[in-house]
Design an enzyme around this catalytic site. Structure first.
Site, short mmCIF file in Angstrom:
data_model
loop_
_atom_site.label_atom_id
_atom_site.label_comp_id
_atom_site.label_asym_id
_atom_site.label_seq_id
_atom_site.Cartn_x
_atom_site.Cartn_y
_atom_site.Cartn_z
CD GLU A 88 -3.03 1.08 2.69
OE1 GLU A 88 -3.60 1.86 2.77
OE2 GLU A 88 -2.82 0.03 2.84
CG ASP A 89 2.11 2.37 3.36
OD1 ASP A 89 1.31 2.60 2.70
OD2 ASP A 89 1.92 2.47 4.55
#
Length: 729
Positions: A88-89
């Site tokens: 996600e990051d």
């Protein structure tokens, strides 16, 4: 200046602690894989920091630690927890994870990433998010367990977040994660999540109860010691290997009890439970638990209404234990929980422990497997929007159960408060749809009969019977509601078609053209919102076809509806209550938002409040501990606006105060004197009921703000004969 060397040492300390806890179950290559996952995560989050300023890597490490130490998960879960935010990051993809760490880890990471993915426009983002999370249950329950560990760490470190984020995250936790932890049998985590929710949404109450629990600690420890002494001796005589511990109730459950039973902290008799954990082989478990029960009741008198046997019929989340409440020598009730080491591990660690014992050929996780199958069934057959779905989900899967039997003696487990009609749908949809009534223990009962444990139920059907709207009030299970709604929708569709045919024939007869303008005139004349409604009412006879006459289409119908603008109405009410637009800072400024005080919790200046943006763009002000707050903040986080009071004093707000005390002559006189003279407070109404020398009363008064109210409550408590004084909504 950041001391990078000290940070590096701290990260390594966390990492070594994780390995120490994982060591007992590591196989051949596991340590290497964990190290690789740690290094990948460390590199991916290299320049990232959390809101508190600490290096980001400490978060995945803490989540992995919770997964191992508090949930009891294994290597695959540790790796997934360490990598849970990477996709996600950062630039890493799920395919990279699969290549490096294999399909199991990749699948869990994909499930975790999905949870914070895209949303359907128009549904509540948060509810859609929850729904996606539950869909991942079907793939691998470890996704949910790691998500719970992630949420627990976020709640433990919530102090560094801004206030509005704290409220949103805490409410979301209370709305979904705490019940989910409960349902998966993770009681310790559930209790901590509830306590942390209270800490951030109603800080004063949390501190007050914590203080009282601390104050009573040493007396409690001495009490427990005296209480268990004779039991320990006796268990030793019988040769049991055992461990006894006293466990205080969680702060949230103490508050729940105070509210539910309308009592004070000092009146709660079971502030703690004594837990006896036995070390016995699987085949002797039941007999051993009952033998210990018999030993305890030799010393202390049991309360027969408080015996709970979850050893013979475990709860659906697999919880097994024998609970009894006994009277101690000092006249206090004490809850005693008797269980074996296996049962205790399952109670503390829920699903993961089940799995362990199941694979070792010990106990069975059948109840939980059934529950997860039920969730899958719900997910596959649910056509409702996300918000309705969440509502159904919480109602059905986070409740206690009722155990009932079919005429042939087969056990059926339903949610608590289920009715005979729910039972019918549980057996088969067709039986439910044609259900006339039921026989419970050979006696005829209506469809709405609430089932009790041990009932034997026989359903009576008729082909002529059809569901009606009222049935929705009789059922609590998702399955029954969905089937009834489908049947009603189908019925309505048929009626609508029938009504359209009747209306077309009538218009033909009158020689009126079936066009938009004429339909609008008909809708206006009969005051119905949609054409479908019009057709339906014609078919059901609510609109008599003979009343449709030519005059409707020729005369200019003057049927205008005048409605008081609701916003204006709310503003008028506010004028009377005395709120004006300079009193609240809504959002970042004191801009002139159009707002109203919510009726459900009646906030007054000084209360901890938040703003909620309603559909009509007005702002509704709620107290943060309002009953609806959890639902609003968790489902519509993006519509929450931080709000606080400004320093305005000279306005009066209506608030309710509940008093309890011992009845005496002149007491009401003394009370009203305190209210009207010492603090210049106006009283609107007072009602007092007296019974057997004890009175209870409700007083409605006008105050300026919470500190004014606190002063009033303090002074009223000092009146001779008053036992409790508290605010009510």
């Amino acid at each position: 200046m950041i001391d990078l060397e000290a940070e590096r040492k701290e990260i390594l300390r966390y990492y070594r602690r994780l390995l120490r806890h994982a060591k007992p179950f590591l196989k051949d290559n596991d340590a290497k894989i964990i190290k690789k996952a740690f290094n990948t995560s460390l590199e991916a989050h290299r320049d990232m920091r959390r809101k508190s300023g600490e290096p980001y890597i400490l978060h995945p490490l803490a989540v992995a630690q919770i997964a191992v130490e508090e949930i009891g998960l294994g290597t695959t879960s540790i790796v997934a927890a360490l990598l849970h935010d990477v996709v996600e990051d950062t630039d890493l993809e799920v395919s990279d994870i699969e290549r490096e760490f294999g399909p199991s880890v990749a699948k869990i990471i994909e499930g975790l990433t999905k949870i914070s993915g895209v949303f359907d426009y128009g549904t509540s983002q948060q509810a859609e998010n929850f729904r996606k999370m539950l869909l991942t249950l079907s793939d691998d329950v470890r996704v949910i367990l790691i998500k719970l560990a992630d949420r627990l760490h976020n709640m433990r470190t919530l102090g560094s977040m801004p206030r509005h984020k704290q409220l949103k995250i805490a409410s979301e936790t209370m709305y979904l994660y705490a019940p989910l932890a409960h349902r998966l049998g993770l009681y310790t985590i559930k209790s901590e999540l509830e306590d942390l929710y209270l800490k951030y949404t109603d800080t004063d109450t949390y501190k007050e109860i914590s203080r009282k629990v601390q104050q009573t600690r040493s007396a409690r420890n001495k009490f427990i010691k005296d209480f268990i002494n004779p039991i320990e001796e006796e268990l030793g005589k019988y040769g049991f290997t055992f461990n006894i511990k006293g466990r205080p109730k969680s702060i949230y459950s103490i508050l729940k009890k105070i509210k539910k039973q309308n009592i004070t902290f000092d009146e709660i008799y079971d502030l703690f439970a004594v837990r006896i954990i036995l070390d016995v082989p699987l085949e002797n478990e039941k007999a051993a638990c009952w033998q210990v029960y018999s030993i305890i009741t030799d010393f202390y008198q049991p309360n027969p209404d408080r015996l709970r046997d979850w050893v013979n019929t475990p709860k659906a989340n697999g919880y097994e234990s024998l609970h009894t409440t006994v009277m101690s020598k000092s006249g206090q009730w004490v809850e005693v929980q008797i269980r074996t080491r296996r049962m205790d591990e399952i109670a503390e660690r829920g699903y993961a422990a089940h799995w362990k014992y199941k694979t070792e050929g010990g106990g069975s996780a059948e109840g939980l497997e059934q529950w997860i199958n039920k969730v899958r069934d719900m997910l596959e057959n649910n056509t409702a929007n996300a918000l309705e779905f969440m509502d159904e989900f919480r109602k059905n899967l986070f409740v206690e159960e009722v155990f009932v039997f079919t005429p042939k003696g087969e056990l059926i487990i339903l949610p608590d408060k289920s009715t005979a009609l729910d039972f019918a749908f549980e057996i088969h949809s067709q039986i439910g749809l044609h259900c006339l009534g039921a026989k419970v223990n050979q006696k005829l009962v209506p469809l709405s009969y609430k089932l009790k444990n041990g009932d034997q139920v026989e359903i009576l059907t008729s082909q002529k019977q059809k569901p009606n709207e009222e049935w929705l009030q009789y059922v609590v299970t998702s399955r029954a509601r969905t089937r009834i709604k489908d049947a009603l929708r189908e019925e309505r569709k048929n009626k609508t078609e029938q009504g359209k045919a009747m209306l077309d024939a009538r218009l033909d007869y009158l020689g009126v053209v079936d066009n938009q303008q004429n339909m609008n005139r008909l809708q206006a004349f009969f005051n119905v919102a949609t054409l479908q409604d019009l057709y339906y009412r014609v078919a059901t006879g609510h609109i008599d076809i003979k009343n449709i006459k030519e005059v409707i289409f020729t005369a200019t119908s003057d049927k205008s509806v005048s409605m008081l603008d609701l916003n204006t109405f709310d503003r008028e009410v506010q004028k009377i209550r005395g709120v004006n637009s300079d009193m609240l800072v809504i959002g970042e400024t004191t801009s002139n938002w159009d707002y109203r005080m919510s009726k459900c919790c009646n906030p007054i200046p000084g209360d901890d409040v938040f703003g909620f943006q309603t559909e009509d763009d007005g702002i509704e002000i709620h107290r943060t501990n309002c009953k609806r707050a959890v639902e609003l903040m968790s489902n519509y986080g993006n519509r929450i606006i931080k709000t606080k009071w400004t320093e305005q004093k000279e306005l009066a707000f209506l608030v309710g105060i509940r008093i309890k005390g011992t009845d005496r002559v002149g007491l009401v006189n003394d009370l009203t004197k305190v209210i009207s003279t010492s603090l210049k407070v106006n009283m609107r109404s007072i009602t007092i009921d007296s019974n057997d020398g004890i009175f209870e009363g409700n007083i409605m008064v006008f105050v300026n703000d919470t500190s004014h109210l606190d002063k009033l409550i303090q002074r009223m408590s000092k009146v001779n004969g008053i036992l409790t004084v508290e605010r009510f909504d």
